[in-house]
Design a protein around this motif. Structure first.
Motif, mmCIF file in Angstrom:
data_model
loop_
_atom_site.group_PDB
_atom_site.id
_atom_site.type_symbol
_atom_site.label_atom_id
_atom_site.label_comp_id
_atom_site.label_asym_id
_atom_site.label_seq_id
_atom_site.Cartn_x
_atom_site.Cartn_y
_atom_site.Cartn_z
ATOM 1 N N ALA A 1 0.830 -1.311 -0.041
ATOM 2 C CA ALA A 1 0.153 -0.020 0.130
ATOM 3 C C ALA A 1 0.763 1.223 -0.139
ATOM 4 C CB ALA A 1 -0.868 -0.114 1.399
ATOM 5 N N CYS A 2 2.330 1.029 0.277
ATOM 6 C CA CYS A 2 2.971 2.199 0.145
ATOM 7 C C CYS A 2 3.335 2.557 -1.215
ATOM 8 C CB CYS A 2 4.286 1.947 1.101
ATOM 9 S SG CYS A 2 4.048 1.529 2.776
ATOM 10 N N MET A 3 3.365 4.037 -1.238
ATOM 11 C CA MET A 3 3.442 4.468 -2.884
ATOM 12 C C MET A 3 4.926 5.359 -2.722
ATOM 13 S SD MET A 3 -0.202 6.019 -3.863
ATOM 14 C CE MET A 3 -0.323 6.969 -2.389
ATOM 15 N N PRO A 4 5.677 5.235 -3.990
ATOM 16 C CA PRO A 4 6.994 5.795 -3.965
ATOM 17 C C PRO A 4 6.683 7.249 -3.993
ATOM 18 C CG PRO A 4 6.353 4.901 -6.119
ATOM 19 C CD PRO A 4 5.304 4.256 -5.032
ATOM 20 N N CYS A 5 7.499 8.113 -3.400
ATOM 21 C CA CYS A 5 7.413 9.589 -3.459
ATOM 22 C C CYS A 5 7.664 10.074 -4.774
ATOM 23 C CB CYS A 5 8.501 10.229 -2.724
ATOM 24 S SG CYS A 5 8.124 9.846 -0.996
ATOM 25 N N PRO A 6 6.987 11.012 -5.476
ATOM 26 C CA PRO A 6 7.189 11.834 -6.855
ATOM 27 C C PRO A 6 8.744 12.325 -6.938
ATOM 28 C CG PRO A 6 5.029 12.291 -5.797
ATOM 29 C CD PRO A 6 5.616 11.879 -4.751
ATOM 30 N N SER A 7 8.952 12.494 -8.263
ATOM 31 C CA SER A 7 10.117 13.107 -8.553
ATOM 32 C C SER A 7 10.161 14.547 -7.863
ATOM 33 C CB SER A 7 10.309 13.285 -9.987
ATOM 34 O OG SER A 7 11.791 13.908 -10.416
ATOM 35 N N GLY A 8 11.252 14.913 -7.433
ATOM 36 C CA GLY A 8 11.421 16.299 -6.583
ATOM 37 C C GLY A 8 10.875 16.247 -5.320
ATOM 38 N N THR A 9 10.701 15.216 -4.573
ATOM 39 C CA THR A 9 10.245 15.037 -3.408
ATOM 40 C C THR A 9 11.117 13.887 -2.519
ATOM 41 O OG1 THR A 9 8.665 13.402 -3.770
ATOM 42 C CG2 THR A 9 7.804 15.706 -3.896
ATOM 43 N N THR A 10 11.100 14.037 -1.388
ATOM 44 C CA THR A 10 11.999 12.963 -0.390
ATOM 45 C C THR A 10 11.088 12.726 0.814
ATOM 46 O OG1 THR A 10 12.849 14.683 0.879
ATOM 47 C CG2 THR A 10 13.900 14.204 -1.140
ATOM 48 N N SER A 11 11.470 11.306 1.152
ATOM 49 C CA SER A 11 10.949 10.930 2.337
ATOM 50 C C SER A 11 12.028 10.214 3.053
ATOM 51 C CB SER A 11 9.603 9.939 2.048
ATOM 52 O OG SER A 11 9.217 9.403 3.321
ATOM 53 N N ASN B 1 3.107 11.738 3.857
ATOM 54 C CA ASN B 1 3.398 12.330 2.624
ATOM 55 C C ASN B 1 4.878 12.622 2.347
ATOM 56 O OD1 ASN B 1 4.127 14.542 4.207
ATOM 57 N ND2 ASN B 1 2.038 15.261 4.369
ATOM 58 N N CYS B 2 5.122 13.051 1.177
ATOM 59 C CA CYS B 2 6.696 13.406 0.904
ATOM 60 C C CYS B 2 6.782 14.934 0.991
ATOM 61 C CB CYS B 2 7.126 12.919 -0.488
ATOM 62 S SG CYS B 2 6.617 11.074 -0.632
ATOM 63 N N SER B 3 8.051 15.137 1.249
ATOM 64 C CA SER B 3 8.362 16.627 1.467
ATOM 65 C C SER B 3 8.869 17.110 -0.051
ATOM 66 C CB SER B 3 9.683 16.772 2.392
ATOM 67 O OG SER B 3 9.374 16.534 3.551
ATOM 68 N N VAL B 4 8.389 18.353 -0.289
ATOM 69 C CA VAL B 4 8.795 18.826 -1.755
ATOM 70 C C VAL B 4 10.280 19.441 -1.477
ATOM 71 C CG1 VAL B 4 8.191 20.369 -3.481
ATOM 72 C CG2 VAL B 4 6.273 18.994 -2.509
ATOM 73 N N GLY C 1 13.620 25.178 -9.821
ATOM 74 C CA GLY C 1 12.348 25.371 -9.100
ATOM 75 C C GLY C 1 12.097 24.653 -8.046
ATOM 76 N N ARG C 2 10.960 24.874 -7.301
ATOM 77 C CA ARG C 2 10.489 24.103 -6.320
ATOM 78 C C ARG C 2 10.093 22.760 -6.692
ATOM 79 N NH1 ARG C 2 5.669 23.735 -2.919
ATOM 80 N NH2 ARG C 2 6.343 23.552 -0.745
ATOM 81 N N GLY C 3 10.302 21.524 -6.225
ATOM 82 C CA GLY C 3 9.969 20.438 -6.613
ATOM 83 C C GLY C 3 10.886 19.756 -7.884
ATOM 84 N N SER C 4 11.989 20.154 -8.052
ATOM 85 C CA SER C 4 12.882 19.662 -9.018
ATOM 86 C C SER C 4 13.676 18.610 -8.955
ATOM 87 C CB SER C 4 13.496 20.783 -9.716
ATOM 88 O OG SER C 4 12.917 22.222 -10.046
ATOM 89 N N ASP C 5 13.933 17.788 -9.874
ATOM 90 C CA ASP C 5 14.917 16.520 -9.836
ATOM 91 C C ASP C 5 16.161 16.837 -10.358
ATOM 92 O OD1 ASP C 5 14.008 16.460 -12.193
ATOM 93 O OD2 ASP C 5 13.447 14.295 -12.237
ATOM 94 N N ILE C 6 16.424 18.094 -10.806
ATOM 95 C CA ILE C 6 17.659 18.490 -11.660
ATOM 96 C C ILE C 6 17.668 20.001 -11.438
ATOM 97 C CG2 ILE C 6 16.513 18.836 -13.717
ATOM 98 C CD1 ILE C 6 18.995 17.740 -15.214
#
Length: 317
Positions: free
Chosen positions: A17-27, A34-37, A61-66
């Motif tokens: 049931a656990c979902m991976p954090c989206p790109s640009g966020t961390t946990s 929830n994941c931190s942006v 920008g905010r929530g970037s992965d690069i």
């Protein structure tokens, strides 16, 4: 849930049931809801790690992965101050008609039924859509997924709000303005439809109609057909006067050609006059084409239209 994943739904007993954090966020810590942006100027490629600052002159920008080599975008203009103090509290409970199934809120988005947390949009301003289907659980989620909002009561809200029919059982109203954000979630309003011109009213009949036109007189019968016109036959072509004859116009008509008189001749067709016999000749007949020569031993001393051989003088004289 392990690091790099999250789960917003309570009561699950499986790690699936656990979902991976989206790109640009961390946990980085396990057991997160929830994941931190990552803030502007930082990035994250590992959801189980920390947000890493960009090196100068890199920026993100905010929530970037690069990080990119570019200048940061200009800051968004601040919202205009309200004319009166903001008074739009968040709802603390759903209105009557909204029922929870297994402590989950039932919503329908684009015809698909989904289950959201039972505190979705309630109690306080927050990123209530972060990590939820169908738009905010992917790596390329829109910016409004991180904007804060909550459900409000239109009768107790003095700022902008919008209706939503996502929640099964009632029509709720949400507000981004109440939480200091602009509403980028709602689609732009449809352009107003052009008014359809109404047809012109029918023309009323005249109060005094004109008298009817008199009937047309009967047409006259065509005149009886008479006998066809008779045209005179065409005149036959006129022939030229022949040799030995003449006329005023050189043709045999309207007056007939005349014979050349005695002492003259005509040796060509169409003559208008006869020629006198030359010296040494004579003509004792009418209508001749040439003159006669004097007999042997005689001659004609003058060219005056001699008419007989006696006009010729003897050569002994």
């Amino acid at each position: 849930c392990p690091s790099g994943t999250f789960n917003t739904l309570p009561g699950n007993s499986s790690e699936e049931a656990c979902m991976p954090c989206p790109s640009g966020t961390t946990s980085p810590q396990p057991g997160q809801t929830n994941c931190s942006v990552c803030e502007a100027g930082t990035y994250s490629r590992r959801p189980d790690g920390e947000c890493v600052p960009c090196r100068h002159p890199m920026w993100s920008g905010r929530g970037s992965d690069i990080c990119d080599i570019c200048m940061p975008p200009p800051p968004s203009p601040p919202l205009p101050p309200p004319s009166q103090p903001l008074d739009c509290p968040c709802l603390t409970a759903y209105p009557a008609g909204v029922s929870l199934v297994s402590d989950e809120l039932q919503v329908v988005v684009d015809g698909v039924s989904l289950a959201y947390p039972d505190t979705y949009g309630l109690h306080e301003c927050g990123q209530h859509d972060s990590g939820l289907e169908p738009s905010c659980n992917s790596t390329e989620y829109p910016g409004w997924c991180e904007h804060e909002w909550c459900y409000v009561d239109p009768a107790a809200c003095n700022t902008e709000y919008s209706p939503t029919a996502y929640v099964v059982g009632a029509t709720l109203h949400y507000s981004y303005r109440a939480c200091g954000f602009s509403n980028e979630f709602a689609p732009p309003p449809s352009p107003p439809s052009l008014p359809v011109p109404s047809p012109p009213p029918p023309t009323p009949p005249p109060s005094n109609p004109p008298p009817p036109s008199p009937p047309l007189p009967p047409s006259l019968p065509p005149p009886p057909a008479g006998p066809p016109p008779v045209f005179p036959p065409p005149s036959p072509p006129r022939e030229k006067c022949g040799n030995g004859t003449f006329s005023d116009n050189g043709q045999d008509g309207p007056d007939p050609c005349d014979n050349c008189p005695l002492g003259t001749y005509s040796d060509e067709p169409g003559a208008t006059a006869c020629k006198p016999c030359p010296r040494g000749t004579y003509q004792d007949l009418e209508g001749e084409a040439e003159c006669k020569h004097c007999t042997e031993g005689n001659y004609c001393p003058c060219a005056d239209s001699s008419t007989d051989d006696e006009s010729c003088a003897s050569s002994s004289q």
